[in-house]
Design a protein around this motif. Structure first.
Motif, PDB file in Angstrom:
ATOM      1  N   PRO A  28       0.810  -1.232   0.000  1.00 42.36           N
ATOM      2  CA  PRO A  28       0.000   0.000   0.000  1.00 42.36           C
ATOM      3  C   PRO A  28       0.840   1.277   0.000  1.00 42.36           C
ATOM      4  CG  PRO A  28      -0.809  -1.582   1.623  1.00 42.36           C
ATOM      5  CD  PRO A  28       0.515  -2.089   1.156  1.00 42.36           C
ATOM      6  N   ALA A  29       0.633   2.107  -1.013  1.00 46.16           N
ATOM      7  CA  ALA A  29       1.332   3.385  -1.085  1.00 46.16           C
ATOM      8  C   ALA A  29       1.030   4.283   0.113  1.00 46.16           C
ATOM      9  CB  ALA A  29       0.982   4.097  -2.395  1.00 46.16           C
ATOM     10  N   PRO A  30      -0.203   4.301   0.658  1.00 50.14           N
ATOM     11  CA  PRO A  30      -0.452   5.149   1.836  1.00 50.14           C
ATOM     12  C   PRO A  30       0.450   4.804   3.026  1.00 50.14           C
ATOM     13  CG  PRO A  30      -2.533   4.471   0.853  1.00 50.14           C
ATOM     14  CD  PRO A  30      -1.455   3.703   0.156  1.00 50.14           C
ATOM     15  N   VAL A  40       6.913   8.229   5.381  1.00 49.89           N
ATOM     16  CA  VAL A  40       7.694   9.402   4.994  1.00 49.89           C
ATOM     17  C   VAL A  40       7.289  10.594   5.842  1.00 49.89           C
ATOM     18  CG1 VAL A  40       8.123  11.056   3.140  1.00 49.89           C
ATOM     19  CG2 VAL A  40       8.121   8.599   2.648  1.00 49.89           C
ATOM     20  N   GLY A  41       5.974  10.810   5.959  1.00 41.96           N
ATOM     21  CA  GLY A  41       5.446  11.878   6.807  1.00 41.96           C
ATOM     22  C   GLY A  41       6.053  13.228   6.484  1.00 41.96           C
ATOM     23  N   GLU A  42       6.390  13.970   7.527  1.00 46.24           N
ATOM     24  CA  GLU A  42       6.954  15.306   7.373  1.00 46.24           C
ATOM     25  C   GLU A  42       8.473  15.332   7.555  1.00 46.24           C
ATOM     26  OE1 GLU A  42       5.297  17.927   6.399  1.00 46.24           O
ATOM     27  OE2 GLU A  42       3.453  16.739   6.276  1.00 46.24           O
ATOM     28  N   MET A  83      14.187  10.750   0.111  1.00 44.24           N
ATOM     29  CA  MET A  83      14.317   9.406  -0.439  1.00 44.24           C
ATOM     30  C   MET A  83      13.326   9.162  -1.579  1.00 44.24           C
ATOM     31  SD  MET A  83      14.723   7.365   3.174  1.00 44.24           S
ATOM     32  CE  MET A  83      14.811   5.753   2.411  1.00 44.24           C
ATOM     33  N   LEU A  84      12.281   9.972  -1.648  1.00 41.73           N
ATOM     34  CA  LEU A  84      11.283   9.855  -2.707  1.00 41.73           C
ATOM     35  C   LEU A  84      11.555  10.870  -3.798  1.00 41.73           C
ATOM     36  CD1 LEU A  84       7.787   9.422  -1.013  1.00 41.73           C
ATOM     37  CD2 LEU A  84       9.187   7.673  -2.085  1.00 41.73           C
ATOM     38  N   HIS A  85      11.299  10.472  -5.033  1.00 38.30           N
ATOM     39  CA  HIS A  85      11.266  11.449  -6.113  1.00 38.30           C
ATOM     40  C   HIS A  85       9.995  12.279  -5.947  1.00 38.30           C
ATOM     41  CE1 HIS A  85      14.726   9.841  -8.184  1.00 38.30           C
ATOM     42  NE2 HIS A  85      14.231   8.621  -8.089  1.00 38.30           N
ATOM     43  N   PRO A  86       9.945  13.463  -6.546  1.00 36.12           N
ATOM     44  CA  PRO A  86       8.781  14.336  -6.356  1.00 36.12           C
ATOM     45  C   PRO A  86       7.466  13.634  -6.697  1.00 36.12           C
ATOM     46  CG  PRO A  86      10.554  15.534  -7.422  1.00 36.12           C
ATOM     47  CD  PRO A  86      10.988  14.100  -7.367  1.00 36.12           C
ATOM     48  N   THR A  87       6.480  13.864  -5.884  1.00 39.95           N
ATOM     49  CA  THR A  87       5.149  13.296  -6.114  1.00 39.95           C
ATOM     50  C   THR A  87       4.095  14.235  -5.554  1.00 39.95           C
ATOM     51  OG1 THR A  87       3.659  11.453  -5.602  1.00 39.95           O
ATOM     52  CG2 THR A  87       5.413  11.906  -4.010  1.00 39.95           C
ATOM     53  N   LEU A  88       3.015  14.373  -6.272  1.00 43.59           N
ATOM     54  CA  LEU A  88       1.897  15.210  -5.811  1.00 43.59           C
ATOM     55  C   LEU A  88       1.295  14.659  -4.525  1.00 43.59           C
ATOM     56  CD1 LEU A  88       0.109  15.757  -9.255  1.00 43.59           C
ATOM     57  CD2 LEU A  88       1.467  17.439  -7.993  1.00 43.59           C
ATOM     58  N   PHE A  89       1.478  13.369  -4.276  1.00 43.67           N
ATOM     59  CA  PHE A  89       0.829  12.753  -3.122  1.00 43.67           C
ATOM     60  C   PHE A  89       1.544  13.047  -1.803  1.00 43.67           C
ATOM     61  CE2 PHE A  89      -0.576   9.984  -6.692  1.00 43.67           C
ATOM     62  CZ  PHE A  89      -1.926  10.288  -6.606  1.00 43.67           C
ATOM     63  N   LEU A  90       2.649  13.781  -1.859  1.00 42.63           N
ATOM     64  CA  LEU A  90       3.226  14.301  -0.625  1.00 42.63           C
ATOM     65  C   LEU A  90       2.492  15.562  -0.163  1.00 42.63           C
ATOM     66  CD1 LEU A  90       7.089  13.841  -1.019  1.00 42.63           C
ATOM     67  CD2 LEU A  90       5.583  12.756   0.670  1.00 42.63           C
ATOM     68  N   ARG A  91       1.824  16.208  -1.092  1.00 46.16           N
ATOM     69  CA  ARG A  91       1.071  17.424  -0.765  1.00 46.16           C
ATOM     70  C   ARG A  91      -0.427  17.171  -0.733  1.00 46.16           C
ATOM     71  NH1 ARG A  91       4.165  21.839  -0.662  1.00 46.16           N
ATOM     72  NH2 ARG A  91       6.246  21.743  -1.583  1.00 46.16           N
ATOM     73  N   ILE A  92      -0.875  16.203  -1.519  1.00 46.43           N
ATOM     74  CA  ILE A  92      -2.287  15.837  -1.563  1.00 46.43           C
ATOM     75  C   ILE A  92      -2.405  14.406  -1.072  1.00 46.43           C
ATOM     76  CG2 ILE A  92      -4.320  15.577  -3.024  1.00 46.43           C
ATOM     77  CD1 ILE A  92      -2.998  17.488  -5.009  1.00 46.43           C
ATOM     78  N   ARG A  93      -3.167  14.193  -0.038  1.00 51.58           N
ATOM     79  CA  ARG A  93      -3.282  12.860   0.562  1.00 51.58           C
ATOM     80  C   ARG A  93      -3.735  11.840  -0.476  1.00 51.58           C
ATOM     81  NH1 ARG A  93      -7.462  10.025   2.924  1.00 51.58           N
ATOM     82  NH2 ARG A  93      -6.822   8.456   4.494  1.00 51.58           N
ATOM     83  N   TYR A  94      -3.026  10.712  -0.502  1.00 47.57           N
ATOM     84  CA  TYR A  94      -3.374   9.671  -1.464  1.00 47.57           C
ATOM     85  C   TYR A  94      -4.707   9.012  -1.113  1.00 47.57           C
ATOM     86  CZ  TYR A  94      -3.545   5.376  -4.111  1.00 47.57           C
ATOM     87  OH  TYR A  94      -3.955   4.364  -4.945  1.00 47.57           O
ATOM     88  N   THR A  95      -5.553   8.854  -2.120  1.00 50.06           N
ATOM     89  CA  THR A  95      -6.710   7.963  -2.061  1.00 50.06           C
ATOM     90  C   THR A  95      -6.814   7.282  -3.415  1.00 50.06           C
ATOM     91  OG1 THR A  95      -8.321   9.590  -2.873  1.00 50.06           O
ATOM     92  CG2 THR A  95      -7.929   9.518  -0.471  1.00 50.06           C
ATOM     93  N   ASP A  96      -7.451   6.139  -3.439  1.00 50.35           N
ATOM     94  CA  ASP A  96      -7.633   5.445  -4.719  1.00 50.35           C
ATOM     95  C   ASP A  96      -8.425   6.302  -5.703  1.00 50.35           C
ATOM     96  OD1 ASP A  96      -6.213   3.290  -3.839  1.00 50.35           O
ATOM     97  OD2 ASP A  96      -7.955   2.002  -3.462  1.00 50.35           O
ATOM     98  N   ARG A  97      -9.376   7.061  -5.186  1.00 48.85           N
ATOM     99  CA  ARG A  97     -10.179   7.916  -6.072  1.00 48.85           C
ATOM    100  C   ARG A  97      -9.312   8.988  -6.719  1.00 48.85           C
ATOM    101  NH1 ARG A  97     -15.866  10.017  -3.901  1.00 48.85           N
ATOM    102  NH2 ARG A  97     -16.122   7.747  -3.997  1.00 48.85           N
ATOM    103  N   ARG A  98      -8.379   9.554  -5.943  1.00 46.24           N
ATOM    104  CA  ARG A  98      -7.498  10.576  -6.515  1.00 46.24           C
ATOM    105  C   ARG A  98      -6.520   9.973  -7.516  1.00 46.24           C
ATOM    106  NH1 ARG A  98      -6.723  13.687  -0.705  1.00 46.24           N
ATOM    107  NH2 ARG A  98      -8.666  14.914  -0.856  1.00 46.24           N
TER     108      ARG A  98
END
Length: 488
Positions: free
Chosen positions: A48-50, A56-58, A65-80
């Motif tokens: 699970p990515a979440p 990773v948190g804050e 350690m992660l490459h840039p991802t929108l899901f660090l700023r926008i909480r991941y959900t399957d719908r998103r």
């Protein structure tokens, strides 16, 4: 190369191929993620990515350690995730149709950068299921495609040259990995095994494997020539500044044609997702066709190219001068890194594949039983990897079957990965999204009592064995490597 100022006026057709084909591969990549990310990496996925994002948190040191991802700023959900994939599909389809290219150069730029950032957001949290070299290759190709411009001006020379540099790193890097890798590449025996033992054979892999040994040796020689010698000639059009006439451009086009031909052979004999397809596409960057495309040359210093666009593309060129040094040094390093990124944005990466070749094919076959005593076992079948010995392998590339690819890696490790244990748990639960990744569920959606993993050695049947009624494969059972496992 007919260069007038900073415009690659003979590469209008090359730009058309690059923009539309790269967009088409992004379309495939987003469709693949839409179909597979949630059962593999979603809220209830195998990895699970979440959970990764929560870990990773804050913490800054973990974020790096992660490459840039929108899901660090926008909480991941399957719908998103679905929203992101659908948006990527729409944007990619528009670029395939050439719609943004009819606007100013910043229009296709914004579209390609959106694809690049959107897909990088997925790859960055994709863990082992997105750990393949062709992911970063597609990302880098998409970033460069953003600066090819639109129909109202010729493509910038600097961006075309950067595509040559990308092609060189892909091909020469792969060639050097092989020379430094297994002895089988140096004694010319690698392709005696590889057609049979590659991760996911295609419908013609068996026929390729059964070709004479002298042909396999010739294949390896041709591969070394195409990857270690030919890539240098891609840069030949640059010499047209000093050597008048068509010869430098013809040399570059011939070099590209040789690399395209070798990649087409790989497409015909295997299923390497979009690795070969991206290489074919970027090879078109070296094919200049005078008078074809939307080249609109004039006597201006950068004909048809707005000043702001020249500044932007020049800045991209300077950026690559800075970030390419680690990749250049890596090509000639004694300990060459394969499929490595040297910066968070995955630009100017190191590429390579199959430095060593496995000589025996071992498959993990997953079986289930509904009996309390586990006497009768039935097999789950995957879409792409070998299972039923009578089933002819199908062609899936450029579509990427991520679960099937990871199954090939299982016998190569020291132990079965954590995701595989969760996969078996999902089978025990008869989890519908997980079962949808498979070709055959032998229990038609009902949960089994037990599951287990059994190893088999596989080889292609000879022509004589096929005439005697054998299947495409011949397999030998080895051992139960995990299980039986049950929920109770």
């Amino acid at each position: 190369m007919a260069v007038d100022g900073f415009a690659a006026v003979d590469f209008g057709f090359a730009r058309e191929v690059l923009q539309r084909a790269i967009a088409a591969l992004y379309l495939v990549a987003f469709i693949s993620s839409l179909n597979q990310f949630r059962p593999l990496l979603g809220e209830r996925g195998l990895l699970p990515a979440p959970v990764l994002l929560d870990w990773v948190g804050e913490k800054k040191e973990r974020r790096r350690m992660l490459h840039p991802t929108l899901f660090l700023r926008i909480r991941y959900t399957d719908r998103r995730l679905v929203t992101l994939c659908v948006a990527g599909i729409i944007v990619a389809a528009a670029l395939v149709g050439g719609i943004p290219q009819w606007g100013p150069p910043w229009a296709p730029m914004l579209c390609f950068l959106a694809l690049w950032l959107g897909y990088m957001s997925i790859v960055s949290i994709g863990q082992t299921f997105y750990s393949f070299g062709w992911e970063m290759l597609l990302l880098e190709a998409g970033f460069l495609a953003a600066f090819l411009g639109s129909h109202d001006q010729p493509p910038p020379t600097v961006v075309i040259v950067l595509f040559w540099w990308l092609l060189f790193r892909v091909e020469f890097g792969a060639g050097m990995i092989k020379i430094r890798g297994g002895q089988e590449w140096r004694d010319l025996t690698a392709l005696t095994y590889h057609h049979e033992t590659q991760p996911m054979p295609g419908p013609f892999s068996r026929q390729a494997h059964l070709l004479p040994r002298w042909f396999h040796r010739a294949e390896v020689v041709g591969n070394h020539f195409a990857q270690l010698v030919v890539p240098f000639f891609v840069f030949a059009p640059v010499l047209s500044v000093w050597i008048p006439g068509p010869i430098p451009q013809v040399v570059g086009a011939v070099a590209a044609a040789i690399m395209i031909a070798t990649q087409v052979w790989l497409v015909a004999t295997g299923n390497f997702a979009w690795l070969n397809w991206v290489t074919i596409v970027i090879a078109f960057s070296a094919i200049g066709l005078p008078g074809i495309g939307n080249a609109t040359a004039s006597a201006a210093p950068w004909p048809g190219i707005p000043l702001y666009w020249f500044v932007i593309t020049a800045a991209v060129g300077l950026l690559y001068l800075v970030v390419s040094w680690p990749a250049l040094r890596n090509l000639f390093a004694r300990r060459q890194a394969m499929n490595a990124s040297f910066n968070r944005w995955q630009l100017a990466n190191a590429y390579g594949a199959f430095g060593t070749v496995t000589k025996e094919r071992v498959e993990i076959v997953v079986e289930g039983s509904v009996d309390d005593d586990g006497l009768q076992w039935r097999e789950y079948e995957f879409r792409g990897k070998p299972g039923d010995v009578r089933r002819i392998p199908r062609q899936f590339a450029p579509y990427h079957l991520r679960l099937d690819w990871l199954m090939w890696f299982l016998p190569l490790g020291r132990s079965l990965d954590d995701w595989f244990t969760v996969f078996l748990l999902r089978l025990l639960e008869a989890d519908a999204p997980t079962l949808a990744l498979l070709r055959v569920d032998p229990f038609d959606g009902e949960p089994p009592r037990w599951v287990r993993a059994v190893s088999y050695s596989y080889r292609f049947a000879t022509r004589a064995e096929r005439r005697d009624g054998a299947g495409v494969w011949v397999r030998t059972r080895q051992a139960v490597v995990l299980g039986p496992l049950g929920l109770r």
